[in-house]
Motif scaffolding. Structure first.
Motif, PDB file in Angstrom:
ATOM      1  N   THR A  12       0.832  -1.207   0.000  1.00  0.00           N
ATOM      2  CA  THR A  12       0.000   0.000   0.000  1.00  0.00           C
ATOM      3  C   THR A  12       0.869   1.261   0.000  1.00  0.00           C
ATOM      4  OG1 THR A  12      -0.344   0.319   2.392  1.00  0.00           O
ATOM      5  CG2 THR A  12      -1.779  -1.248   1.271  1.00  0.00           C
ATOM      6  N   SER A  13       0.247   2.417   0.127  1.00  0.00           N
ATOM      7  CA  SER A  13       0.955   3.697   0.076  1.00  0.00           C
ATOM      8  C   SER A  13       0.460   4.587   1.202  1.00  0.00           C
ATOM      9  CB  SER A  13       0.716   4.378  -1.272  1.00  0.00           C
ATOM     10  OG  SER A  13      -0.674   4.525  -1.515  1.00  0.00           O
ATOM     11  N   GLN A  14       1.334   5.449   1.656  1.00  0.00           N
ATOM     12  CA  GLN A  14       0.966   6.322   2.768  1.00  0.00           C
ATOM     13  C   GLN A  14       1.760   7.621   2.714  1.00  0.00           C
ATOM     14  OE1 GLN A  14       2.637   5.223   6.747  1.00  0.00           O
ATOM     15  NE2 GLN A  14       3.109   3.248   5.778  1.00  0.00           N
ATOM     16  N   ILE A  15       1.237   8.650   3.359  1.00  0.00           N
ATOM     17  CA  ILE A  15       1.973   9.895   3.538  1.00  0.00           C
ATOM     18  C   ILE A  15       1.931  10.248   5.008  1.00  0.00           C
ATOM     19  CG2 ILE A  15      -0.059  11.334   2.977  1.00  0.00           C
ATOM     20  CD1 ILE A  15       1.944  13.384   1.793  1.00  0.00           C
ATOM     21  N   ILE A  16       3.077  10.621   5.550  1.00  0.00           N
ATOM     22  CA  ILE A  16       3.228  10.922   6.967  1.00  0.00           C
ATOM     23  C   ILE A  16       3.635  12.390   7.059  1.00  0.00           C
ATOM     24  CG2 ILE A  16       4.452  10.340   9.095  1.00  0.00           C
ATOM     25  CD1 ILE A  16       4.591   7.905   6.213  1.00  0.00           C
ATOM     26  N   ILE A  17       2.841  13.202   7.746  1.00  0.00           N
ATOM     27  CA  ILE A  17       3.055  14.642   7.732  1.00  0.00           C
ATOM     28  C   ILE A  17       3.110  15.203   9.149  1.00  0.00           C
ATOM     29  CG2 ILE A  17       2.216  16.849   6.844  1.00  0.00           C
ATOM     30  CD1 ILE A  17       0.580  15.272   4.796  1.00  0.00           C
ATOM     31  N   GLY A  18       4.134  15.980   9.423  1.00  0.00           N
ATOM     32  CA  GLY A  18       4.246  16.603  10.735  1.00  0.00           C
ATOM     33  C   GLY A  18       5.461  17.501  10.813  1.00  0.00           C
ATOM     34  N   SER A  19       5.480  18.365  11.787  1.00  0.00           N
ATOM     35  CA  SER A  19       6.606  19.276  11.964  1.00  0.00           C
ATOM     36  C   SER A  19       7.833  18.522  12.459  1.00  0.00           C
ATOM     37  CB  SER A  19       6.229  20.390  12.943  1.00  0.00           C
ATOM     38  OG  SER A  19       5.803  19.848  14.181  1.00  0.00           O
ATOM     39  N   SER A  20       8.971  19.170  12.448  1.00  0.00           N
ATOM     40  CA  SER A  20      10.229  18.543  12.881  1.00  0.00           C
ATOM     41  C   SER A  20      10.133  18.099  14.338  1.00  0.00           C
ATOM     42  CB  SER A  20      11.388  19.528  12.728  1.00  0.00           C
ATOM     43  OG  SER A  20      11.572  19.883  11.374  1.00  0.00           O
ATOM     44  N   GLY A  21      10.606  16.884  14.600  1.00  0.00           N
ATOM     45  CA  GLY A  21      10.684  16.392  15.965  1.00  0.00           C
ATOM     46  C   GLY A  21       9.451  15.706  16.508  1.00  0.00           C
ATOM     47  N   VAL A  22       8.387  15.561  15.690  1.00  0.00           N
ATOM     48  CA  VAL A  22       7.172  14.942  16.228  1.00  0.00           C
ATOM     49  C   VAL A  22       7.224  13.419  16.178  1.00  0.00           C
ATOM     50  CG1 VAL A  22       5.713  16.917  15.693  1.00  0.00           C
ATOM     51  CG2 VAL A  22       5.977  15.095  13.996  1.00  0.00           C
ATOM     52  N   LEU A 154       1.172  19.925   5.523  1.00  0.00           N
ATOM     53  CA  LEU A 154      -0.064  19.390   4.956  1.00  0.00           C
ATOM     54  C   LEU A 154      -0.338  19.991   3.591  1.00  0.00           C
ATOM     55  CD1 LEU A 154      -2.806  19.070   7.723  1.00  0.00           C
ATOM     56  CD2 LEU A 154      -2.427  17.499   5.827  1.00  0.00           C
ATOM     57  N   ARG A 155      -0.064  21.266   3.465  1.00  0.00           N
ATOM     58  CA  ARG A 155      -0.227  21.942   2.188  1.00  0.00           C
ATOM     59  C   ARG A 155       1.146  22.121   1.554  1.00  0.00           C
ATOM     60  NH1 ARG A 155      -4.859  26.441   3.881  1.00  0.00           N
ATOM     61  NH2 ARG A 155      -6.541  24.916   4.198  1.00  0.00           N
ATOM     62  N   GLY A 156       1.669  21.018   1.086  1.00  0.00           N
ATOM     63  CA  GLY A 156       3.019  21.006   0.526  1.00  0.00           C
ATOM     64  C   GLY A 156       3.055  21.168  -0.967  1.00  0.00           C
ATOM     65  N   GLY A 157       1.992  21.722  -1.545  1.00  0.00           N
ATOM     66  CA  GLY A 157       1.966  21.952  -2.984  1.00  0.00           C
ATOM     67  C   GLY A 157       2.041  20.653  -3.770  1.00  0.00           C
ATOM     68  N   LYS A 158       2.879  20.644  -4.773  1.00  0.00           N
ATOM     69  CA  LYS A 158       2.990  19.475  -5.652  1.00  0.00           C
ATOM     70  C   LYS A 158       3.575  18.255  -4.948  1.00  0.00           C
ATOM     71  CE  LYS A 158       3.383  22.220  -9.874  1.00  0.00           C
ATOM     72  NZ  LYS A 158       4.217  22.560 -11.055  1.00  0.00           N
ATOM     73  N   TRP A 159       4.211  18.470  -3.797  1.00  0.00           N
ATOM     74  CA  TRP A 159       4.767  17.334  -3.065  1.00  0.00           C
ATOM     75  C   TRP A 159       3.685  16.551  -2.318  1.00  0.00           C
ATOM     76  CZ3 TRP A 159       9.357  15.212  -3.639  1.00  0.00           C
ATOM     77  CH2 TRP A 159      10.399  15.966  -4.176  1.00  0.00           C
ATOM     78  N   THR A 160       2.534  17.155  -2.086  1.00  0.00           N
ATOM     79  CA  THR A 160       1.487  16.467  -1.323  1.00  0.00           C
ATOM     80  C   THR A 160       0.158  16.353  -2.062  1.00  0.00           C
ATOM     81  OG1 THR A 160       0.852  18.556  -0.269  1.00  0.00           O
ATOM     82  CG2 THR A 160       2.464  17.190   0.886  1.00  0.00           C
ATOM     83  N   SER A 161      -0.101  17.206  -3.049  1.00  0.00           N
ATOM     84  CA  SER A 161      -1.433  17.255  -3.673  1.00  0.00           C
ATOM     85  C   SER A 161      -1.858  15.914  -4.267  1.00  0.00           C
ATOM     86  CB  SER A 161      -1.475  18.352  -4.745  1.00  0.00           C
ATOM     87  OG  SER A 161      -0.461  18.129  -5.721  1.00  0.00           O
ATOM     88  N   GLN A 162      -0.947  15.236  -4.971  1.00  0.00           N
ATOM     89  CA  GLN A 162      -1.289  13.958  -5.583  1.00  0.00           C
ATOM     90  C   GLN A 162      -1.544  12.886  -4.521  1.00  0.00           C
ATOM     91  OE1 GLN A 162      -1.838  13.088  -8.852  1.00  0.00           O
ATOM     92  NE2 GLN A 162      -2.417  11.083  -8.042  1.00  0.00           N
ATOM     93  N   SER A 163      -0.857  13.014  -3.380  1.00  0.00           N
ATOM     94  CA  SER A 163      -0.956  11.991  -2.346  1.00  0.00           C
ATOM     95  C   SER A 163      -2.384  11.809  -1.861  1.00  0.00           C
ATOM     96  CB  SER A 163      -0.052  12.359  -1.165  1.00  0.00           C
ATOM     97  OG  SER A 163       1.297  12.415  -1.563  1.00  0.00           O
ATOM     98  N   TYR A 164      -3.103  12.891  -1.656  1.00  0.00           N
ATOM     99  CA  TYR A 164      -4.424  12.803  -1.039  1.00  0.00           C
ATOM    100  C   TYR A 164      -5.441  12.091  -1.919  1.00  0.00           C
ATOM    101  CZ  TYR A 164      -2.226  16.245   1.969  1.00  0.00           C
ATOM    102  OH  TYR A 164      -1.356  16.897   2.806  1.00  0.00           O
ATOM    103  N   SER A 165      -5.190  12.032  -3.207  1.00  0.00           N
ATOM    104  CA  SER A 165      -6.098  11.310  -4.097  1.00  0.00           C
ATOM    105  C   SER A 165      -5.567   9.917  -4.435  1.00  0.00           C
ATOM    106  CB  SER A 165      -6.311  12.104  -5.394  1.00  0.00           C
ATOM    107  OG  SER A 165      -5.085  12.307  -6.073  1.00  0.00           O
ATOM    108  N   SER A 166      -4.402   9.544  -3.884  1.00  0.00           N
ATOM    109  CA  SER A 166      -3.794   8.262  -4.251  1.00  0.00           C
ATOM    110  C   SER A 166      -3.480   7.359  -3.075  1.00  0.00           C
ATOM    111  CB  SER A 166      -2.495   8.504  -5.049  1.00  0.00           C
ATOM    112  OG  SER A 166      -2.749   9.206  -6.246  1.00  0.00           O
TER     113      SER A 166
END
Length: 224
Positions: A12-22, A154-166
């Motif tokens: 499967t595929s996943q995206i993990i998003i958070g500030s530094s150190g979390v 979360l709003r990382g532009g082209k680095w994240t936009s495709q992820s949310y639909s995939s």
């Protein structure tokens, strides 16, 4: 959530998003180590990072002979690039490094491999790596190649936009910063009322380190 038992099955595929150190990298490494505990039929992992040699969280698994049959690290940072140029004895460009080192490694992944891209925007091959990520998020399933993208915003532009639909899974860290954006994400992506979304973010922030959202139908949010 665990990797499928069959090491050749799509992880499967996943995206993990958070500030530094979390704890983004820690979470992913713990998932990989959990998969390594299986006595038989281990799957392979490729970890691509510009901080492969300096991230303390990675030390337990990078260059560890115990895992070398199943885990491979690929350094895409400035120091690794400079060292490669010295070894080649020519002023190679980032495009050369991509074509001669990075792309062949990515293309050589076997079915069932899970590839982690950590802090890709900071990579020396970021312009080439981003379209590869977008393509693999759409097509990796057909090759049984899984992708995990670790990002800061979360709003990382082209680095994240495709992820949310995939991707199948999105992991956020309510204890860190950006709670407002997390509320907006739940409201916009899954149609929750903002009041309910805010309650969920607060609950998960108080009771766990992160929350994972199952993006596909049916949508589910669960803590870890």
């Amino acid at each position: 959530w665990k990797f499928p038992e069959n090491p050749k099955a799509w992880p499967t595929s996943q995206i993990i998003i958070g500030s530094s150190g979390v704890g983004k990298t820690h979470k992913v490494i713990e998932e990989i180590l959990e998969a390594m505990k299986r006595k038989k039929k281990k799957r392979k992992f490729l970890y691509v990072s510009p901080e492969l040699g300096i991230d303390k969280t990675l030390k337990k698994i990078v260059n560890n002979k115990k895992y070398e049959k199943w885990f491979e690290g690929l350094d895409v940072g400035d120091d690794a690039f400079d060292e490669w140029r010295k070894e080649q004895d020519f002023a190679g460009t980032a495009e050369d490094y991509w074509e001669q080192v990075v792309e062949p490694t990515l293309n050589d992944m076997q079915p069932g491999t899970f590839c982690v891209l950590d802090d890709s925007p900071d990579s020396v091959v970021a312009p080439m790596l981003r379209p590869w990520l977008i393509k693999m998020l759409r097509t990796g399933r057909h090759k049984s190649i899984g992708v995990g993208s670790i990002q800061h915003n979360l709003r990382g532009g082209k680095w994240t936009s495709q992820s949310y639909s995939s991707v199948k899974w999105v992991t956020l860290f309510p204890r860190g910063g950006g709670k407002g954006l997390q509320v907006e994400f739940l409201a916009e992506q899954h149609g929750l009322q903002r009041r309910k979304a805010r309650e969920l973010v607060e609950i998960f922030g108080d009771t766990g380190r992160w929350m994972t959202i199952h993006q596909w139908s049916p949508p589910v949010v669960f803590p870890s």
